[in-house]
Write a protein that holds these residues in place. Structure first.
Motif, PDB file in Angstrom:
ATOM      1  N   VAL A  49       0.856  -1.193   0.000  1.00 22.02           N
ATOM      2  CA  VAL A  49       0.000   0.000   0.000  1.00 22.02           C
ATOM      3  C   VAL A  49       0.890   1.240   0.000  1.00 22.02           C
ATOM      4  N   GLN A  50       0.739   2.037  -1.045  1.00 26.20           N
ATOM      5  CA  GLN A  50       1.549   3.249  -1.138  1.00 26.20           C
ATOM      6  C   GLN A  50       0.755   4.437  -0.588  1.00 26.20           C
ATOM      7  N   ALA A  51       1.334   5.108   0.402  1.00 22.50           N
ATOM      8  CA  ALA A  51       0.693   6.293   0.977  1.00 22.50           C
ATOM      9  C   ALA A  51       1.770   7.314   1.303  1.00 22.50           C
ATOM     10  N   GLY A  52       1.636   8.507   0.757  1.00 19.12           N
ATOM     11  CA  GLY A  52       2.566   9.589   1.054  1.00 19.12           C
ATOM     12  C   GLY A  52       2.343  10.126   2.461  1.00 19.12           C
ATOM     13  N   ALA A  53       3.291  10.938   2.928  1.00 18.99           N
ATOM     14  CA  ALA A  53       3.216  11.446   4.297  1.00 18.99           C
ATOM     15  C   ALA A  53       1.914  12.210   4.544  1.00 18.99           C
ATOM     16  N   ALA A  54       1.468  12.992   3.556  1.00 18.12           N
ATOM     17  CA  ALA A  54       0.260  13.799   3.747  1.00 18.12           C
ATOM     18  C   ALA A  54      -0.987  12.933   3.845  1.00 18.12           C
ATOM     19  N   ASP A  55      -0.936  11.742   3.299  1.00 15.44           N
ATOM     20  CA  ASP A  55      -2.107  10.855   3.288  1.00 15.44           C
ATOM     21  C   ASP A  55      -2.047   9.773   4.364  1.00 15.44           C
ATOM     22  N   PHE A  56      -0.924   9.683   5.067  1.00 12.69           N
ATOM     23  CA  PHE A  56      -0.710   8.536   5.948  1.00 12.69           C
ATOM     24  C   PHE A  56      -1.802   8.385   7.008  1.00 12.69           C
ATOM     25  N   ALA A  57      -2.144   9.461   7.695  1.00 13.86           N
ATOM     26  CA  ALA A  57      -3.128   9.369   8.776  1.00 13.86           C
ATOM     27  C   ALA A  57      -4.477   8.878   8.247  1.00 13.86           C
ATOM     28  N   THR A  58      -4.912   9.431   7.120  1.00 15.92           N
ATOM     29  CA  THR A  58      -6.203   9.034   6.550  1.00 15.92           C
ATOM     30  C   THR A  58      -6.181   7.575   6.112  1.00 15.92           C
ATOM     31  N   VAL A  59      -5.087   7.167   5.481  1.00 16.56           N
ATOM     32  CA  VAL A  59      -4.980   5.787   5.006  1.00 16.56           C
ATOM     33  C   VAL A  59      -4.962   4.811   6.183  1.00 16.56           C
ATOM     34  N   ILE A  60      -4.167   5.106   7.185  1.00 21.00           N
ATOM     35  CA  ILE A  60      -4.066   4.205   8.338  1.00 21.00           C
ATOM     36  C   ILE A  60      -5.411   4.074   9.050  1.00 21.00           C
ATOM     37  N   GLU A  61      -6.074   5.191   9.275  1.00 19.88           N
ATOM     38  CA  GLU A  61      -7.365   5.120   9.966  1.00 19.88           C
ATOM     39  C   GLU A  61      -8.375   4.337   9.128  1.00 19.88           C
ATOM     40  N   GLY A  62      -8.321   4.501   7.808  1.00 21.54           N
ATOM     41  CA  GLY A  62      -9.202   3.725   6.934  1.00 21.54           C
ATOM     42  C   GLY A  62      -8.878   2.243   6.996  1.00 21.54           C
ATOM     43  N   LEU A  63      -7.614   1.901   6.914  1.00 21.11           N
ATOM     44  CA  LEU A  63      -7.213   0.489   6.947  1.00 21.11           C
ATOM     45  C   LEU A  63      -7.604  -0.155   8.275  1.00 21.11           C
ATOM     46  N   LYS A  64      -7.447   0.584   9.373  1.00 19.15           N
ATOM     47  CA  LYS A  64      -7.777   0.035  10.691  1.00 19.15           C
ATOM     48  C   LYS A  64      -9.251  -0.337  10.809  1.00 19.15           C
ATOM     49  N   ARG A  65     -10.113   0.338  10.049  1.00 16.60           N
ATOM     50  CA  ARG A  65     -11.545   0.081  10.148  1.00 16.60           C
ATOM     51  C   ARG A  65     -12.017  -1.018   9.211  1.00 16.60           C
ATOM     52  N   ILE A  66     -11.134  -1.557   8.381  1.00 14.91           N
ATOM     53  CA  ILE A  66     -11.532  -2.654   7.492  1.00 14.91           C
ATOM     54  C   ILE A  66     -11.668  -3.930   8.317  1.00 14.91           C
ATOM     55  N   GLY A  67     -12.866  -4.513   8.296  1.00  9.92           N
ATOM     56  CA  GLY A  67     -13.157  -5.635   9.173  1.00  9.92           C
ATOM     57  C   GLY A  67     -12.317  -6.858   8.905  1.00  9.92           C
ATOM     58  N   ASN A  68     -11.947  -7.110   7.651  1.00  8.31           N
ATOM     59  CA  ASN A  68     -11.160  -8.300   7.330  1.00  8.31           C
ATOM     60  C   ASN A  68      -9.671  -7.996   7.179  1.00  8.31           C
ATOM     61  N   LEU A  69      -9.223  -6.872   7.723  1.00  7.74           N
ATOM     62  CA  LEU A  69      -7.794  -6.547   7.760  1.00  7.74           C
ATOM     63  C   LEU A  69      -7.323  -6.580   9.208  1.00  7.74           C
ATOM     64  N   ASP A  70      -6.294  -7.387   9.483  1.00 13.59           N
ATOM     65  CA  ASP A  70      -5.896  -7.639  10.872  1.00 13.59           C
ATOM     66  C   ASP A  70      -4.577  -7.010  11.276  1.00 13.59           C
ATOM     67  N   GLY A  71      -3.772  -6.595  10.318  1.00 14.56           N
ATOM     68  CA  GLY A  71      -2.485  -6.047  10.727  1.00 14.56           C
ATOM     69  C   GLY A  71      -1.795  -5.281   9.627  1.00 14.56           C
ATOM     70  N   LEU A  72      -0.823  -4.457  10.029  1.00 11.55           N
ATOM     71  CA  LEU A  72      -0.100  -3.596   9.101  1.00 11.55           C
ATOM     72  C   LEU A  72       1.392  -3.646   9.401  1.00 11.55           C
ATOM     73  N   LEU A  73       2.178  -3.636   8.364  1.00  5.82           N
ATOM     74  CA  LEU A  73       3.603  -3.347   8.496  1.00  5.82           C
ATOM     75  C   LEU A  73       3.816  -1.925   7.986  1.00  5.82           C
ATOM     76  N   ILE A  74       4.728  -1.227   8.626  1.00  6.33           N
ATOM     77  CA  ILE A  74       4.936   0.179   8.280  1.00  6.33           C
ATOM     78  C   ILE A  74       6.404   0.358   7.918  1.00  6.33           C
ATOM     79  N   THR A  75       6.623   1.014   6.784  1.00 10.88           N
ATOM     80  CA  THR A  75       8.010   1.248   6.406  1.00 10.88           C
ATOM     81  C   THR A  75       8.220   2.727   6.083  1.00 10.88           C
ATOM     82  N   VAL A  76       9.412   3.032   5.590  1.00  8.12           N
ATOM     83  CA  VAL A  76       9.815   4.411   5.316  1.00  8.12           C
ATOM     84  C   VAL A  76       8.750   5.131   4.487  1.00  8.12           C
ATOM     85  N   PRO A  77       8.386   6.370   4.799  1.00  7.55           N
ATOM     86  CA  PRO A  77       8.918   7.248   5.839  1.00  7.55           C
ATOM     87  C   PRO A  77       8.009   7.353   7.057  1.00  7.55           C
TER      88      PRO A  77
END
Lengths: 273, 273
Positions: A49-77
């Motif tokens: 999943v590609q997300a720039g710094a300006a979009d990171f918060a919105t993307v993460i909060e969206g991903l966290k609310r997906i019922g069939n998504l259980d975890g995330l790895l986070i890399t640079v930046p």
């Protein structure tokens, strides 16, 4: 798509995981983890999943609310931006402010952890080297270096010598470690390891062809293990020089490859658990 | 995972798509579209994403900000909530308030469209039946029925007779259609088609074993085509009764199967374009 790994197409019962970064083209986690899922018959899929710094918060909060998504790895930046999106954090995250893994717990709360350091220590152990009781010199007090520091102290090393070109950065981090491991952490004045069992490069010095050595190899006992966390090039000038002087060396890939098993456990996907 | 479709594991260059619904277990789009991607060598992946109504806005906004995600399919119960998250909408969405597809355009703006109706019309045409000039009776003025109404009028039918048990709902929708297709739309007083080339069930009547017929088959010319949009059961009592009386019938699966090519075009994945 040469040598493409084939995996089952996801269905409504597939559990999703994602690695979030920017850029994303270079990430290895989807291929490595999807291969593992396929081999073990785990109905799960790791996505890039590609997300720039300006979009990171919105993307993460969206991903966290997906019922069939259980975890995330986070890399640079984004490693420093993660903790704000977690409900709970491991001691490593609390001490380093850096996280590279996030998962939904059984109670629905999201836990942030960091496996850079644990991956490094697992890499040592997988090579038959338990660092318990060791004296260690660690060069570079950035996100990865600090995570390695915590993991080594948790693994029971005797003493940690820290060096960073920004000496006050190393000193601030040493103060935080002092609360948990009093008397075991010192800040070095120069990039010169003393008498240690392990000396680690956790700086970016060595990624470019003309880079100098990140620390001085003179005066080290021949039995000192020299480790680098740089993965490209696979064999840095530091590791080449150290090997030429008869030192055992540990290349950066071990830190990553040893993290896979930790992720699997963290995400609750390890049938052995 | 019997007969699991095998696809390439996603990499950093894979373009992502997702179908968002709740529940998600039943969705066919990932398997159908991933098969199509695999056959054509398109480096893309369609994911099933489960999001409840309370999480929909957060999930959609997060997905929209993912740099390597280009489009979304939307299913129950979110079709009416989509348009608020789009920058632009098709005429069908504007008239029906219902959307089942969202894509990022070249300018970065998100466009909402609805392919339920276009899929129905494509299903007719794929069966060699061009509805241009037809008179049509349409029963059920919900999301799918209204989308079919717009698609049929866009396809050039001569006259549309609408019926809904909530007569004022059908009347309000007919008023909106009147602005674009003046004089072509009427609201029926009873579930009784007149002289038409096509009569369509777009109500849920027929999903349950004991359901009555959604409209009266008496008095229809034998050449009238009878269509149902219900997919389970594949052959409804309406279709069975109509076939027994000698009518040609079109089952619901055509509406879905004919949407695949439309999605491919909408997402810009059609090499023929």
């Amino acid at each position: 798509m040469n040598d493409a790994l084939l995996i089952p197409s996801p269905t409504g019962s597939t559990r999703l995981y994602a690695v979030v970064g920017d850029p994303i083209a270079q990430v290895q986690a989807p291929t490595l983890l999807n291969q593992l899922f396929a081999e073990r018959g785990i109905d799960a899929l790791m996505l890039p999943v590609q997300a720039g710094a300006a979009d990171f918060a919105t993307v993460i909060e969206g991903l966290k609310r997906i019922g069939n998504l259980d975890g995330l790895l986070i890399t640079v930046p984004h490693k420093l931006a993660v903790a704000a999106h977690a409900d709970e954090q491991s001691l490593t995250v609390a001490l380093t402010s850096s996280s590279n893994a996030l998962r939904r717990q059984a109670n629905g709360r999201w836990l942030a952890d960091n496996f850079d350091g644990a991956g490094f220590v697992a890499g040592l152990r997988n090579a038959g080297r338990d660092p318990e009781g060791w004296r260690v010199a660690l060069f570079g007090s950035g996100g990865a270096g600090n995570a390695i520091a915590v993991a080594l102290l948790q693994a029971g090393i005797d003493r940690l010598d820290l060096f960073d070109v920004d000496r006050s950065r190393a000193a601030r981090f040493a103060e935080r470690l002092e609360q948990y491991w009093p008397g075991q952490v010192r800040v070095l004045d120069a990039a010169q390891p003393g008498e240690v069992e392990l000396a680690i490069n956790a700086t970016p010095i060595g990624m470019q062809p003309g880079d100098p050595l990140p620390f001085d190899l003179e005066g080290l006992a021949p039995r000192t293990l020299i480790a680098d966390i740089i993965m490209k090039p696979a064999e840095t000038r530091l590791l080449q020089s150290a090997a030429a002087k008869g030192h055992a060396v540990q290349p950066g890939i071990h830190m990553l490859s040893s993290q896979l098993g930790l992720y699997r456990q963290f995400f609750g996907l390890d049938p052995a658990q």
